[in-house]
Write a protein that holds these residues in place. Structure first.
Motif, PDB file in Angstrom:
ATOM      1  N   ASP A  86     -15.486  30.932  70.955  1.00 54.26           N
ATOM      2  CA  ASP A  86     -16.249  31.261  69.757  1.00 54.26           C
ATOM      3  C   ASP A  86     -16.840  32.663  69.858  1.00 54.26           C
ATOM      4  N   HIS A  87     -17.342  33.024  71.054  1.00 53.08           N
ATOM      5  CA  HIS A  87     -17.925  34.356  71.233  1.00 53.08           C
ATOM      6  C   HIS A  87     -16.859  35.432  71.076  1.00 53.08           C
ATOM      7  N   ILE A  88     -15.707  35.219  71.693  1.00 48.19           N
ATOM      8  CA  ILE A  88     -14.625  36.207  71.609  1.00 48.19           C
ATOM      9  C   ILE A  88     -14.133  36.347  70.178  1.00 48.19           C
ATOM     10  N   ALA A  89     -14.116  35.212  69.440  1.00 47.69           N
ATOM     11  CA  ALA A  89     -13.668  35.254  68.051  1.00 47.69           C
ATOM     12  C   ALA A  89     -14.594  36.096  67.172  1.00 47.69           C
ATOM     13  N   HIS A  90     -15.831  36.314  67.618  1.00 42.73           N
ATOM     14  CA  HIS A  90     -16.788  37.100  66.836  1.00 42.73           C
ATOM     15  C   HIS A  90     -17.040  38.483  67.439  1.00 42.73           C
ATOM     16  N   LEU A  91     -16.290  38.834  68.483  1.00 43.35           N
ATOM     17  CA  LEU A  91     -16.389  40.188  69.028  1.00 43.35           C
ATOM     18  C   LEU A  91     -15.644  41.165  68.112  1.00 43.35           C
ATOM     19  N   ALA A 305     -22.063  38.114  77.367  1.00 44.11           N
ATOM     20  CA  ALA A 305     -23.047  39.163  77.064  1.00 44.11           C
ATOM     21  C   ALA A 305     -22.466  40.289  76.216  1.00 44.11           C
ATOM     22  N   GLU A 306     -21.135  40.242  75.953  1.00 47.35           N
ATOM     23  CA  GLU A 306     -20.527  41.277  75.118  1.00 47.35           C
ATOM     24  C   GLU A 306     -21.193  41.274  73.747  1.00 47.35           C
ATOM     25  N   PRO A 307     -21.660  42.430  73.269  1.00 46.53           N
ATOM     26  CA  PRO A 307     -22.378  42.457  71.979  1.00 46.53           C
ATOM     27  C   PRO A 307     -21.452  42.158  70.802  1.00 46.53           C
ATOM     28  N   LEU A 308     -21.916  41.316  69.902  1.00 46.23           N
ATOM     29  CA  LEU A 308     -21.167  40.975  68.700  1.00 46.23           C
ATOM     30  C   LEU A 308     -21.411  42.030  67.624  1.00 46.23           C
ATOM     31  N   LEU A 309     -20.488  42.070  66.658  1.00 48.15           N
ATOM     32  CA  LEU A 309     -20.761  42.890  65.490  1.00 48.15           C
ATOM     33  C   LEU A 309     -21.981  42.339  64.761  1.00 48.15           C
ATOM     34  N   PRO A 310     -22.831  43.184  64.219  1.00 52.87           N
ATOM     35  CA  PRO A 310     -24.005  42.694  63.494  1.00 52.87           C
ATOM     36  C   PRO A 310     -23.592  41.735  62.374  1.00 52.87           C
ATOM     37  N   GLU A 311     -24.234  40.579  62.334  1.00 51.18           N
ATOM     38  CA  GLU A 311     -23.911  39.577  61.328  1.00 51.18           C
ATOM     39  C   GLU A 311     -24.435  40.005  59.957  1.00 51.18           C
ATOM     40  N   VAL A 312     -23.666  39.687  58.931  1.00 52.05           N
ATOM     41  CA  VAL A 312     -24.090  39.920  57.555  1.00 52.05           C
ATOM     42  C   VAL A 312     -24.447  38.574  56.942  1.00 52.05           C
ATOM     43  N   PRO A 313     -25.664  38.389  56.458  1.00 52.13           N
ATOM     44  CA  PRO A 313     -26.025  37.095  55.854  1.00 52.13           C
ATOM     45  C   PRO A 313     -25.085  36.756  54.696  1.00 52.13           C
ATOM     46  N   ALA A 314     -24.583  35.515  54.695  1.00 53.84           N
ATOM     47  CA  ALA A 314     -23.699  35.070  53.620  1.00 53.84           C
ATOM     48  C   ALA A 314     -24.462  35.065  52.294  1.00 53.84           C
ATOM     49  N   ALA A 388      -6.772  53.322  60.529  1.00 55.88           N
ATOM     50  CA  ALA A 388      -6.307  52.011  60.071  1.00 55.88           C
ATOM     51  C   ALA A 388      -7.161  50.885  60.634  1.00 55.88           C
ATOM     52  N   ARG A 389      -7.618  51.023  61.860  1.00 57.54           N
ATOM     53  CA  ARG A 389      -8.354  49.941  62.517  1.00 57.54           C
ATOM     54  C   ARG A 389      -9.848  49.939  62.210  1.00 57.54           C
ATOM     55  N   LEU A 390     -10.347  51.036  61.683  1.00 57.28           N
ATOM     56  CA  LEU A 390     -11.755  51.043  61.286  1.00 57.28           C
ATOM     57  C   LEU A 390     -11.977  50.335  59.957  1.00 57.28           C
ATOM     58  N   ILE A 391     -10.932  50.205  59.145  1.00 53.94           N
ATOM     59  CA  ILE A 391     -11.080  49.549  57.837  1.00 53.94           C
ATOM     60  C   ILE A 391     -11.486  48.083  58.002  1.00 53.94           C
ATOM     61  N   PRO A 392     -10.822  47.300  58.898  1.00 56.01           N
ATOM     62  CA  PRO A 392     -11.240  45.893  59.080  1.00 56.01           C
ATOM     63  C   PRO A 392     -12.298  45.712  60.160  1.00 56.01           C
ATOM     64  N   ARG A 393     -12.953  46.785  60.574  1.00 60.54           N
ATOM     65  CA  ARG A 393     -14.040  46.732  61.581  1.00 60.54           C
ATOM     66  C   ARG A 393     -13.542  46.272  62.943  1.00 60.54           C
ATOM     67  N   PHE A 394     -12.394  46.809  63.385  1.00 56.60           N
ATOM     68  CA  PHE A 394     -12.060  46.635  64.798  1.00 56.60           C
ATOM     69  C   PHE A 394     -13.215  47.199  65.625  1.00 56.60           C
ATOM     70  N   TRP A 395     -13.802  48.278  65.140  1.00 54.06           N
ATOM     71  CA  TRP A 395     -15.031  48.843  65.688  1.00 54.06           C
ATOM     72  C   TRP A 395     -15.885  49.306  64.513  1.00 54.06           C
ATOM     73  N   ASP A 396     -17.150  49.546  64.770  1.00 51.21           N
ATOM     74  CA  ASP A 396     -18.011  50.187  63.771  1.00 51.21           C
ATOM     75  C   ASP A 396     -18.061  51.681  64.048  1.00 51.21           C
ATOM     76  N   ASP A 411     -21.567  45.719  55.244  1.00 50.91           N
ATOM     77  CA  ASP A 411     -22.373  44.865  54.376  1.00 50.91           C
ATOM     78  C   ASP A 411     -21.586  43.669  53.851  1.00 50.91           C
ATOM     79  N   MET A 412     -20.334  43.519  54.291  1.00 56.56           N
ATOM     80  CA  MET A 412     -19.516  42.371  53.895  1.00 56.56           C
ATOM     81  C   MET A 412     -19.445  41.377  55.050  1.00 56.56           C
ATOM     82  N   THR A 413     -19.336  40.104  54.726  1.00 55.88           N
ATOM     83  CA  THR A 413     -19.038  39.129  55.777  1.00 55.88           C
ATOM     84  C   THR A 413     -17.614  39.352  56.264  1.00 55.88           C
ATOM     85  N   ALA A 414     -17.338  38.879  57.487  1.00 59.39           N
ATOM     86  CA  ALA A 414     -16.001  39.059  58.051  1.00 59.39           C
ATOM     87  C   ALA A 414     -14.945  38.401  57.173  1.00 59.39           C
ATOM     88  N   ASP A 415     -15.246  37.211  56.629  1.00 58.03           N
ATOM     89  CA  ASP A 415     -14.277  36.516  55.782  1.00 58.03           C
ATOM     90  C   ASP A 415     -13.994  37.298  54.503  1.00 58.03           C
TER      91      ASP A 415
END
Length: 593
Positions: A86-91, A305-314, A388-396, A411-415
């Motif tokens: 679950d953690h890796i899926a949100h990295l 401990a790997e930092p996740l991308l900042p969550e966006v409230p749904a 190309a990879r910055l568009i889907p937030r591979f990184w910020d 400002d968008m949720t990942a979904d």
């Protein structure tokens, strides 16, 4: 171990209870012998029944302890693997790529398994290793003070020597584990690269790496053995049962000969003292197991401990259209990627040593209007794939912002973001399931008619229909049963079925042969219709009709325009175009004698 700490403590409590009953059994043996010697004609039913009950009880408690520790270990294994996944899926996707499949798989499989083994097999042993000596010592002091002091003197000497042995054990253990991992990595590399190895160097290079890793492993083992051979053997000899028994026999025998020692007390001290020595001995092997487990624990904690991308409230913000806008974007891989997990393998993407000094992107601004085709070109390492990879937030981004449909991607949720963008990469990936399920990825409920329609548009229906089981044919691990062009067309069919408004193509036809390339171009034409397309391209002939061409050089947007305009500027694009024309006219020259 917090999620199952209650189960572990219960298992350890059962083990401690078993240890107490074991010591009681030894004491009851002595009292039973004393009763038989003093009153030989009277059978000691009470003592014998108590001895039988305590012996059976000790066995049952020990078995129950291991059963509960195994249950706790299985629960912990499931919890940790689920939490890691679950953690890796949100990295950030880029960070996952940097860590690499080898590192992540080792942590999820091997390191979690190591912790499972420790919890299942060692926690009851740890409880016994500490409880049995303490209980035995208390009973010995209650029986006879001089014999108790004598029984303790032997293991204290052994522990003093053991402490000298183990003072550098952490460092040596780390060297040992690192050497083992080097051997394992070299073996995997040698086996996986066998076709290339046999073709080019007959194994001399790759087998040489394996041999060097093996020799290093041998050296570590020899150094470990040389540094510990006398002290470890000596401490093991002292901590064995025989030295304690010898001391107790001598002292107890001398006291008994002088009528200052009761015989039954002497026998009880001999039995319990032997049990004391036997209980202490496993501590050395447990120490090594604990050190090994701590290394695995450290790697698990580093992944968690790997930092996740900042969550966006749904539900987050929604895009207004299918535009893509970069506003003064700067990005540096060194900041985004961070360190790898030590000892867990080799990262998937090895960067050059000086990359930290050169940002991947510097102050990049452009707009891709809805329904247009934007081509990204430039020399290798110029920053095209990074865009190309910055568009889907591979990184910020480090500075600036990336907007999709007028909304900052942060400002968008990942979904929401992933529902806007579809990808066709140069490197394809198929799961070891049916071709239909591979096309349905992201749309698991899509009806079969839609799957076939997507495959037809992707120029894949004919070859799929010719397979033994058609769409139910399994692609094999990573699609190994299919050719590269077939795999690519299935990924295009997947993107067609998803039908997302923005499409990112990262050199999707780079490795195709002419026949496959023609099919891929027709498939991509169907996929691109009506969408906002950003296409990373090296073959400039394929993007002459793009609505705009962005030319990157050393992380900067050097030029921007249409094909004819850029040629007239005689800049970077014109140079790349001329290089491509020259390469296209190259032919093999065979000398004639």
């Amino acid at each position: 171990m917090d999620p199952v700490r209650g189960g572990i403590r219960f298992a350890m409590a059962l083990a401690i209870g078993g240890s107490a009953l074991s010591v009681l059994s030894l004491a009851l043996v002595a009292f039973t012998l004393h009763a038989l010697l003093t009153t030989p004609h009277a059978w000691p039913w009470a003592l014998m029944t108590g001895l039988l009950a305590s012996t059976v009880g000790a066995f049952l408690l020990r078995q129950a302890a291991f059963r509960h520790s195994h249950y706790a270990a299985f629960r912990l294994e499931a919890i940790l693997r689920t939490r890691l996944a679950d953690h890796i899926a949100h990295l950030p996707l880029g960070r996952v790529q940097t860590l690499g499949a080898g590192q992540i798989a080792k942590v999820i499989h091997d390191d979690v398994k190591a912790l499972h083994v420790f919890v299942a097999d060692s926690t009851p042993m740890v409880a016994r290793a500490y409880a049995s000596p303490i209980i035995a010592t208390i009973v010995l002091f209650w029986l006879d003070l001089p014999l108790a002091l004598a029984a303790l003197a032997v293991p204290v000497m052994g522990f003093a020597i053991m402490a000298m042995v183990m003072r550098n054990s952490r460092e040596i253990s780390e060297r040992y584990n690192a050497a083992r991992e080097q051997v394992a990595a070299a073996v995997v590399e040698f086996v996986q690269a066998m076709p290339v190895v046999r073709t080019f160097d007959t194994g001399s290079t790759s087998f040489g790496r394996y041999q060097r890793a093996l020799l290093n492993y041998l050296k570590v083992l020899k150094d470990w053995y040389v540094s510990m051979r006398f002290s470890s053997r000596f401490s093991l000899a002292i901590l064995s049962t025989l030295p304690t028994l010898t001391v107790l026999l001598w002292i107890g025998g001398w006291k008994f000969a002088h009528d200052t020692q009761d015989f039954s007390t002497w026998i009880a001290a001999l039995l319990i003292g032997a049990g004391l020595a036997e209980a202490i001995l496993p501590m050395m092997s447990l120490h090594h197991l604990v050190q090994k487990t701590l290394i695995s624990v450290e790697r698990i904690q580093q992944i968690l401990a790997e930092p996740l991308l900042p969550e966006v409230p749904a539900p987050g913000q929604q895009p207004g259209d299918a535009s893509v806008v970069f506003e003064h974007v700067s990005f540096n891989y060194e900041k985004a990627e961070g360190p790898s997990v030590p000892g867990a393998g080799t990262p998937a993407d090895t960067r050059t040593a000086d990359r930290a000094d050169i940002p991947a992107l510097q102050d990049v601004s452009f707009t891709a209007a809805p329904g247009t085709i934007t081509a990204l070109v430039g020399p290798s390492g110029a920053g095209k794939s990074t865009v190309a990879r910055l568009i889907p937030r591979f990184w910020d981004v480090d500075a600036g912002r990336v907007r999709v449909g007028g909304t900052d991607v942060r400002d968008m949720t990942a979904d929401t973001l992933m529902q806007q963008v579809a990808f066709v990469f140069q490197d394809t990936f198929l799961f070891a399931t049916s071709i239909a399920d591979n096309i349905r990825l992201g749309c698991p409920d899509a009806p079969m008619d839609d799957v076939i329609a997507a495959a037809r548009a992707a120029q894949a229906h004919d070859f799929i229909s010719a397979l033994p089981r058609g769409y139910e044919t399994h692609a094999g691990e990573r699609g190994t049963f299919l050719s590269g062009g077939q795999r690519q067309r299935i990924t295009i069919a997947r993107a067609i079925l998803q039908n997302r408004p923005i499409l990112v193509l990262d050199e999707a036809t780079a490795f195709a042969d002419p026949e496959n390339e023609a099919a891929l171009v027709r498939a991509l034409s169907a996929l691109m219709h009506g969408k906002t397309v950003l296409m990373v391209a090296h073959r400039l002939a394929t993007i002459q009709n793009a609505d705009q061409i962005l030319v990157f050089d050393q992380g900067r947007l050097a030029e921007q325009g249409r094909h004819d305009e850029l040629l007239q500027r005689h800049g970077v694009y014109a140079r790349l175009w001329q290089s491509g024309q020259d390469a296209g006219q190259w032919s093999l020259q065979i000398p004639v004698d």
